[in-house]
Design a protein around this motif. Structure first.
Motif, short mmCIF file in Angstrom:
data_model
loop_
_atom_site.label_atom_id
_atom_site.label_comp_id
_atom_site.label_asym_id
_atom_site.label_seq_id
_atom_site.Cartn_x
_atom_site.Cartn_y
_atom_site.Cartn_z
N PHE A 99 -5.39 -0.99 -6.89
CA PHE A 99 -6.18 -0.23 -5.93
C PHE A 99 -7.48 -0.96 -5.60
O PHE A 99 -7.95 -0.88 -4.46
CB PHE A 99 -6.46 1.19 -6.44
N VAL B 238 -3.96 6.93 0.40
CA VAL B 238 -3.55 5.52 0.39
C VAL B 238 -2.16 5.37 1.01
O VAL B 238 -1.91 4.46 1.80
CB VAL B 238 -3.60 4.94 -1.05
N SER C 35 -9.27 3.59 -7.97
CA SER C 35 -9.43 2.46 -8.88
C SER C 35 -10.43 2.80 -9.98
O SER C 35 -10.19 2.52 -11.17
CB SER C 35 -9.92 1.23 -8.11
N ALA D 55 -9.02 4.15 -2.17
CA ALA D 55 -8.65 3.15 -3.18
C ALA D 55 -9.80 2.91 -4.16
O ALA D 55 -9.57 2.70 -5.35
CB ALA D 55 -8.22 1.86 -2.51
N ARG E 182 0.82 -1.21 0.00
CA ARG E 182 0.00 0.00 0.00
C ARG E 182 0.85 1.26 0.00
O ARG E 182 0.59 2.20 -0.76
CB ARG E 182 -0.93 0.01 1.22
N THR F 134 -8.47 4.34 3.64
CA THR F 134 -7.82 3.60 2.56
C THR F 134 -8.81 2.96 1.60
O THR F 134 -8.66 3.07 0.38
CB THR F 134 -6.88 2.53 3.14
#
Length: 130
Positions: free
Chosen positions: A103, A56, A70, A66, A16, A62
């Motif tokens: 992600f 992130v 993404s 993400a 990460r 997170t």
């Protein structure tokens, strides 16, 4: 295999952190080239890369960060790269595709041990036990 399994959370956290750092650098690179923040889609994408990558990287919100990142990279792949060719090797979209999938993995796995999310989770448990 037990040796590796015991270090799973640390490996996930390292993954990460490195992914977030690379993504922040990707956003900084675009902004340092003078990307107009109002130009679509490069302007907003630069901010998503910088802010989302930073969240992130430090492990704050997170899963949500993400998810947004993404989706943004999937958008970049299908709108910018995919019209140039069907496969990522044909259209230059390998990085966008890999970022999108990486992600998305973090959406399901979470931040790992070295994160603000983990600290917030621990403090909530401590307060619940008081």
């Amino acid at each position: 295999m037990e040796f590796l399994e015991q270090r799973r959370e640390h490996a996930l956290a390292l993954f990460r952190i490195v992914l977030g750092l690379f993504f922040v650098m990707h956003g900084v690179q675009k902004l340092s080239k003078g990307t107009d923040l109002l130009s679509w889609p490069m302007g907003p994408m630069s901010l998503i890369e910088l802010i989302g990558g930073g969240l992130v990287l430090i492990g704050l919100w997170t899963r949500w960060a993400a998810l947004v990142v993404s989706g943004a990279m999937a958008y970049a792949y299908f709108v910018v790269h995919q019209p140039r060719g069907l496969l990522p090797l044909q259209n230059g979209g390998e990085l966008a595709a890999v970022y999108s999938w990486a992600f998305l993995l973090l959406v399901f796995t979470g931040a790992g041990v070295w994160s603000i999310d983990k600290l917030r989770q621990s403090s909530k448990k401590s307060l619940a036990n008081v």
